[in-house]
Design a protein around this motif. Structure first.
Motif, PDB file in Angstrom:
ATOM      1  N   LEU A  50       0.910  -1.579   0.645  1.00  0.00           N
ATOM      2  CA  LEU A  50      -0.434   0.545  -0.092  1.00  0.00           C
ATOM      3  C   LEU A  50       1.296   1.417   0.171  1.00  0.00           C
ATOM      4  CD1 LEU A  50      -3.090  -0.912   2.542  1.00  0.00           C
ATOM      5  CD2 LEU A  50      -3.324   0.082  -0.051  1.00  0.00           C
ATOM      6  N   VAL A  51       1.917   1.558   0.965  1.00  0.00           N
ATOM      7  CA  VAL A  51       2.729   2.525   1.127  1.00  0.00           C
ATOM      8  C   VAL A  51       3.837   3.147  -0.438  1.00  0.00           C
ATOM      9  CG1 VAL A  51       4.405   3.390   2.455  1.00  0.00           C
ATOM     10  CG2 VAL A  51       2.960   2.197   3.517  1.00  0.00           C
ATOM     11  N   VAL A  52       4.248   1.465  -0.534  1.00  0.00           N
ATOM     12  CA  VAL A  52       5.126   1.572  -1.909  1.00  0.00           C
ATOM     13  C   VAL A  52       4.171   1.688  -2.918  1.00  0.00           C
ATOM     14  CG1 VAL A  52       7.147   0.696  -3.034  1.00  0.00           C
ATOM     15  CG2 VAL A  52       6.913   0.396  -0.014  1.00  0.00           C
ATOM     16  N   GLY A  53       3.972   1.277  -3.622  1.00  0.00           N
ATOM     17  CA  GLY A  53       3.135   0.317  -4.267  1.00  0.00           C
ATOM     18  C   GLY A  53       4.073  -0.062  -5.544  1.00  0.00           C
ATOM     19  N   SER A  54       3.802   0.416  -6.346  1.00  0.00           N
ATOM     20  CA  SER A  54       4.687  -0.050  -7.827  1.00  0.00           C
ATOM     21  C   SER A  54       6.168   0.796  -7.439  1.00  0.00           C
ATOM     22  CB  SER A  54       3.685  -0.029  -8.682  1.00  0.00           C
ATOM     23  OG  SER A  54       3.810   1.491  -9.695  1.00  0.00           O
ATOM     24  N   ARG A  55       6.151   1.744  -6.377  1.00  0.00           N
ATOM     25  CA  ARG A  55       7.582   2.183  -7.136  1.00  0.00           C
ATOM     26  C   ARG A  55       9.117   1.294  -6.259  1.00  0.00           C
ATOM     27  NH1 ARG A  55       3.719   5.177  -4.908  1.00  0.00           N
ATOM     28  NH2 ARG A  55       5.369   5.925  -2.293  1.00  0.00           N
ATOM     29  N   ALA A  56       8.906   0.303  -6.079  1.00  0.00           N
ATOM     30  CA  ALA A  56       9.640  -0.221  -5.336  1.00  0.00           C
ATOM     31  C   ALA A  56      11.084  -0.488  -6.601  1.00  0.00           C
ATOM     32  CB  ALA A  56       9.024  -1.716  -5.104  1.00  0.00           C
ATOM     33  N   SER A  57      12.285  -0.932  -6.328  1.00  0.00           N
ATOM     34  CA  SER A  57      13.160  -1.010  -6.398  1.00  0.00           C
ATOM     35  C   SER A  57      13.208  -2.422  -6.509  1.00  0.00           C
ATOM     36  CB  SER A  57      14.235  -0.717  -5.451  1.00  0.00           C
ATOM     37  OG  SER A  57      14.526  -1.894  -4.951  1.00  0.00           O
ATOM     38  N   HIS A  58      13.780  -3.501  -7.909  1.00  0.00           N
ATOM     39  CA  HIS A  58      13.862  -4.387  -8.150  1.00  0.00           C
ATOM     40  C   HIS A  58      14.441  -4.727  -6.875  1.00  0.00           C
ATOM     41  CE1 HIS A  58      13.800  -7.803 -11.409  1.00  0.00           C
ATOM     42  NE2 HIS A  58      15.409  -8.445 -10.740  1.00  0.00           N
ATOM     43  N   GLY A  59      15.626  -4.655  -6.558  1.00  0.00           N
ATOM     44  CA  GLY A  59      15.842  -5.449  -5.437  1.00  0.00           C
ATOM     45  C   GLY A  59      15.018  -5.464  -4.307  1.00  0.00           C
ATOM     46  N   ALA A  60      14.370  -4.647  -4.047  1.00  0.00           N
ATOM     47  CA  ALA A  60      13.172  -4.459  -2.811  1.00  0.00           C
ATOM     48  C   ALA A  60      11.744  -5.322  -3.648  1.00  0.00           C
ATOM     49  CB  ALA A  60      12.605  -3.098  -2.858  1.00  0.00           C
ATOM     50  N   PHE A  61      11.627  -5.548  -4.828  1.00  0.00           N
ATOM     51  CA  PHE A  61      10.490  -6.569  -4.392  1.00  0.00           C
ATOM     52  C   PHE A  61      11.345  -8.406  -4.945  1.00  0.00           C
ATOM     53  CE2 PHE A  61       7.653  -7.972  -7.947  1.00  0.00           C
ATOM     54  CZ  PHE A  61       6.343  -7.844  -7.289  1.00  0.00           C
ATOM     55  N   LYS A  62      12.204  -8.047  -4.958  1.00  0.00           N
ATOM     56  CA  LYS A  62      12.744  -9.411  -4.949  1.00  0.00           C
ATOM     57  C   LYS A  62      12.653  -9.848  -3.263  1.00  0.00           C
ATOM     58  CE  LYS A  62      15.916 -10.311  -8.386  1.00  0.00           C
ATOM     59  NZ  LYS A  62      17.374 -10.340  -9.020  1.00  0.00           N
ATOM     60  N   ILE A  63      13.321  -8.825  -2.549  1.00  0.00           N
ATOM     61  CA  ILE A  63      12.759  -9.512  -0.661  1.00  0.00           C
ATOM     62  C   ILE A  63      11.574  -9.359  -0.774  1.00  0.00           C
ATOM     63  CG2 ILE A  63      12.658  -8.185   0.998  1.00  0.00           C
ATOM     64  CD1 ILE A  63      15.747  -7.160  -0.153  1.00  0.00           C
ATOM     65  N   TYR A  64      11.051  -8.444  -1.022  1.00  0.00           N
ATOM     66  CA  TYR A  64       8.928  -8.782  -1.110  1.00  0.00           C
ATOM     67  C   TYR A  64       9.094  -9.868  -1.373  1.00  0.00           C
ATOM     68  CZ  TYR A  64       4.844  -8.644  -1.829  1.00  0.00           C
ATOM     69  OH  TYR A  64       2.622  -9.272  -2.340  1.00  0.00           O
ATOM     70  N   LEU A  65       8.834 -10.099  -2.319  1.00  0.00           N
ATOM     71  CA  LEU A  65       8.784 -12.201  -3.492  1.00  0.00           C
ATOM     72  C   LEU A  65       9.221 -13.178  -2.415  1.00  0.00           C
ATOM     73  CD1 LEU A  65       9.194 -11.652  -7.222  1.00  0.00           C
ATOM     74  CD2 LEU A  65       7.504 -11.776  -6.204  1.00  0.00           C
ATOM     75  N   ALA A  66      10.677 -12.949  -1.977  1.00  0.00           N
ATOM     76  CA  ALA A  66      10.874 -14.294  -0.896  1.00  0.00           C
ATOM     77  C   ALA A  66      10.128 -14.405   0.470  1.00  0.00           C
ATOM     78  CB  ALA A  66      12.076 -13.690  -0.953  1.00  0.00           C
ATOM     79  N   ALA A  67       9.681 -12.650   0.538  1.00  0.00           N
ATOM     80  CA  ALA A  67       8.819 -13.116   1.802  1.00  0.00           C
ATOM     81  C   ALA A  67       7.338 -13.785   1.358  1.00  0.00           C
ATOM     82  CB  ALA A  67       9.034 -11.713   2.729  1.00  0.00           C
ATOM     83  N   SER A  68       6.931 -13.049   0.264  1.00  0.00           N
ATOM     84  CA  SER A  68       5.494 -13.952   0.072  1.00  0.00           C
ATOM     85  C   SER A  68       5.818 -14.936  -0.315  1.00  0.00           C
ATOM     86  CB  SER A  68       4.852 -12.588  -1.380  1.00  0.00           C
ATOM     87  OG  SER A  68       6.080 -13.472  -2.400  1.00  0.00           O
ATOM     88  N   VAL A  69       6.410 -15.629  -0.390  1.00  0.00           N
ATOM     89  CA  VAL A  69       6.503 -17.565  -0.760  1.00  0.00           C
ATOM     90  C   VAL A  69       6.643 -17.551   0.559  1.00  0.00           C
ATOM     91  CG1 VAL A  69       7.853 -18.767  -1.946  1.00  0.00           C
ATOM     92  CG2 VAL A  69       7.754 -16.572  -2.710  1.00  0.00           C
ATOM     93  N   LEU A  70       7.367 -17.220   1.147  1.00  0.00           N
ATOM     94  CA  LEU A  70       7.278 -17.652   3.019  1.00  0.00           C
ATOM     95  C   LEU A  70       6.253 -18.063   3.631  1.00  0.00           C
ATOM     96  CD1 LEU A  70       8.613 -18.419   5.037  1.00  0.00           C
ATOM     97  CD2 LEU A  70       9.246 -15.990   5.963  1.00  0.00           C
ATOM     98  N   THR A  71       5.552 -16.825   3.157  1.00  0.00           N
ATOM     99  CA  THR A  71       3.946 -16.486   3.674  1.00  0.00           C
ATOM    100  C   THR A  71       2.871 -17.006   3.506  1.00  0.00           C
ATOM    101  OG1 THR A  71       4.677 -13.787   4.156  1.00  0.00           O
ATOM    102  CG2 THR A  71       2.063 -14.460   4.045  1.00  0.00           C
ATOM    103  N   GLY A  72       3.317 -17.268   2.136  1.00  0.00           N
ATOM    104  CA  GLY A  72       1.999 -18.559   0.886  1.00  0.00           C
ATOM    105  C   GLY A  72       2.725 -20.302   2.461  1.00  0.00           C
ATOM    106  N   GLY A  73       3.860 -20.266   1.710  1.00  0.00           N
ATOM    107  CA  GLY A  73       4.632 -21.423   3.202  1.00  0.00           C
ATOM    108  C   GLY A  73       3.726 -21.155   4.196  1.00  0.00           C
ATOM    109  N   LEU A  74       3.726 -20.726   5.267  1.00  0.00           N
ATOM    110  CA  LEU A  74       2.912 -20.334   6.222  1.00  0.00           C
ATOM    111  C   LEU A  74       1.786 -20.848   6.479  1.00  0.00           C
ATOM    112  CD1 LEU A  74       5.563 -17.893   7.874  1.00  0.00           C
ATOM    113  CD2 LEU A  74       5.730 -19.831   8.526  1.00  0.00           C
ATOM    114  N   MET A  75       1.344 -20.136   5.497  1.00  0.00           N
ATOM    115  CA  MET A  75      -0.516 -19.751   5.364  1.00  0.00           C
ATOM    116  C   MET A  75      -0.645 -21.557   5.607  1.00  0.00           C
ATOM    117  SD  MET A  75      -1.875 -17.215   5.789  1.00  0.00           S
ATOM    118  CE  MET A  75      -3.659 -16.681   4.683  1.00  0.00           C
ATOM    119  N   ALA A  76       0.603 -22.403   4.688  1.00  0.00           N
ATOM    120  CA  ALA A  76      -0.082 -23.587   3.369  1.00  0.00           C
ATOM    121  C   ALA A  76       0.047 -24.709   5.530  1.00  0.00           C
ATOM    122  CB  ALA A  76       0.954 -24.760   2.442  1.00  0.00           C
ATOM    123  N   ALA A  77       0.759 -24.437   5.487  1.00  0.00           N
ATOM    124  CA  ALA A  77       1.134 -25.305   7.097  1.00  0.00           C
ATOM    125  C   ALA A  77      -0.117 -25.223   8.054  1.00  0.00           C
ATOM    126  CB  ALA A  77       2.860 -24.649   7.787  1.00  0.00           C
TER     127      ALA A  77
END
Length: 143
Positions: A104-131
Motif C-alpha cells: 500500500l505504501v510503496v505501490g509500484s515504486r519498489a526498486s527491483h531489489g526491494a521487490f525481490k525481497i518482497y517476493l521471497a517474503a511472500s513465498v515464505l508467507t504462502g508456506g506459512l499460510m499453507a502450514a
C-alpha cells in the motif's frame, strides 16, 4: 469445537485468505518471469493482480482470525494441534498484514531489489499460510 456460528464462519473465512495469498504469490512471480509485451502491460497486469489479491487476503484474514479467536475462547497459543496451528498462523497473519501494508505504501515504486525481497517474503508467507491451514484441518478433524 461444536457447531456454533463461529465454527461455520471460521470455516468459510479461512479459505479465501489462503487461496488469495497463494494467488498473489503466483501473480507476482508471473510479473517477474513472464516476458513482457511491447507496452509492458503484461507484467504490470500480473503485478496489479498480485497487489489486489494480497490486499483482499489481508482484509479477509481479519475475519478468519477473529472467528478463530472466538472458537478458541481467546487462546493465543493452546496445546497440541491448536499450538501447531498457531505456530504458523500468527507469523503468517503478521506477514500478510505487513506485506499488504508495504504494498500500500510503496505501490509500484519498489526498486527491483526491494521487490525481490518482497517476493521471497511472500513465498515464505504462502508456506506459512499453507502450514497453518494444514494444522487447522488437523485440528478440525482430529481435535
Amino acid at each position: 469445537m461444536g457447531n456454533s456460528i463461529w465454527v461455520k464462519m471460521h470455516g468459510g473465512t479461512t479459505h479465501f485468505p489462503i487461496a488469495l495469498v497463494m494467488a498473489s504469490v503466483v501473480f507476482d512471480l508471473a510479473g517477474v518471469i513472464v516476458p513482457d509485451s511491447a507496452d509492458r502491460s503484461r507484467q504490470a497486469g500480473f503485478r496489479a493482480a498480485g497487489y489486489y489479491t494480497l490486499l483482499l487476503a489481508a482484509l479477509g484474514s481479519i475475519g478468519a482470525v477473529v472467528s478463530g479467536l472466538m472458537i478458541s475462547r481467546g487462546q493465543l497459543w493452546g496445546r497440541g494441534n491448536l499450538a501447531h496451528h498457531h505456530t504458523f498462523l500468527w507469523p503468517a497473519f503478521g506477514m500478510v498484514v505487513a506485506l499488504a501494508g508495504w504494498r500500500l505504501v510503496v505501490g509500484s515504486r519498489a526498486s527491483h531489489g526491494a521487490f525481490k525481497i518482497y517476493l521471497a517474503a511472500s513465498v515464505l508467507t504462502g508456506g506459512l499460510m499453507a502450514a497453518a491451514g494444514y494444522w487447522g484441518g488437523e485440528l478440525m478433524l482430529n481435535g
